[in-house]
Design an enzyme around this catalytic site. Structure first.
Site, mmCIF file in Angstrom:
data_model
loop_
_atom_site.group_PDB
_atom_site.id
_atom_site.type_symbol
_atom_site.label_atom_id
_atom_site.label_comp_id
_atom_site.label_asym_id
_atom_site.label_seq_id
_atom_site.Cartn_x
_atom_site.Cartn_y
_atom_site.Cartn_z
ATOM 1 C CG ASP A 154 -2.007 -1.009 1.159
ATOM 2 O OD1 ASP A 154 -2.782 -0.964 0.194
ATOM 3 O OD2 ASP A 154 -2.093 -1.866 2.061
ATOM 4 C CG ASP A 177 -6.943 -4.324 0.213
ATOM 5 O OD1 ASP A 177 -6.710 -4.760 1.349
ATOM 6 O OD2 ASP A 177 -6.332 -3.357 -0.292
#
Length: 219
Positions: free
Chosen positions: A32, A173
């Site tokens: 991320d 996710d």
């Protein structure tokens, strides 16, 4: 089914140990990258990608939670990224240009949909995607509760894929844990991004954590 550990949730004091263990077992890594603008948090960086690349062989997926994703692509390619996943909310007016840039680098392209973003938002370029990531929590922070309505969204993307003969991998996710594994897979999930609640918090020993995670997936 594919497994992608979310590296913002790993134990950075055991960086080499955890990556060495995972590299023999997972399909790709999820990194991320947040800019503090698209989401109010800051996490990993392109530099982190190059440090991971020194240790691993498996592909690295960089999830760009940033307002100007095009500014990151050249550096991420140079640092060793294999997949760049774009938030569809950031692509208004520039989707085709950014996707073409990713493909020209020889990288795979992912499209990421926030819980409130619909398939319609990317209908005219979804055929270019190698991965579709469905967020089942609001983006930006780990450990949020799973949004149950996203199961309908997963089914929608699976039906659209099948009906249009598309090849994207449906990835999830957020909220992937022993409480949701079966629900997600039954809805059509093909890849699970595992963070704190789905892998790293099961045990401080990555080997034991993996065994616990695997036992839940096999049930």
């Amino acid at each position: 089914m594919m497994i992608a550990p979310s590296l913002m949730c790993m134990d950075l004091t055991k960086f080499t140990e955890q990556l060495t263990f995972l590299d023999e077992r997972i399909d790709y890594y999820h990194v991320d990258i947040m800019d503090g603008h698209f989401v109010p948090n800051l996490t990993l960086s392109p530099f982190f990608v190059s440090e991971v690349k020194k240790i691993v062989e498996k592909p690295i997926d960089c999830h760009l939670m940033v307002t100007d994703p095009i500014n990151y692509i050249d550096e991420l390619e140079a640092r060793g990224a294999n997949i760049i996943s774009l938030q569809v909310e950031t692509l208004e007016g520039c989707a085709f240009r950014i996707i073409e840039k990713i493909k020209k680098h020889g990288l795979k392209c992912g499209l990421v949909f926030n819980p409130n973003s619909s398939l319609e938002l990317a209908k005219y370029y979804i055929n270019y995607a190698d991965f579709i990531t469905i967020m089942t929590v609001d983006p930006g922070f780990a450990g949020q509760p799973f949004i149950e309505n996203m199961l309908f969204k997963i089914k929608e993307f699976k039906e659209y894929k099948d009906n249009n003969n598309l090849n994207y991998v449906i990835s999830i996710d957020g909220g992937c844990s022993h409480k949701t594994f079966n629900k997600l897979l039954n809805a059509g999930a093909e890849s699970l991004i595992l963070g704190s609640s789905g892998l790293f918090n099961y045990d401080t020993d990555i080997k034991k954590a993996w065994e616990i995670m695997n036992s839940y997936l096999l049930n």
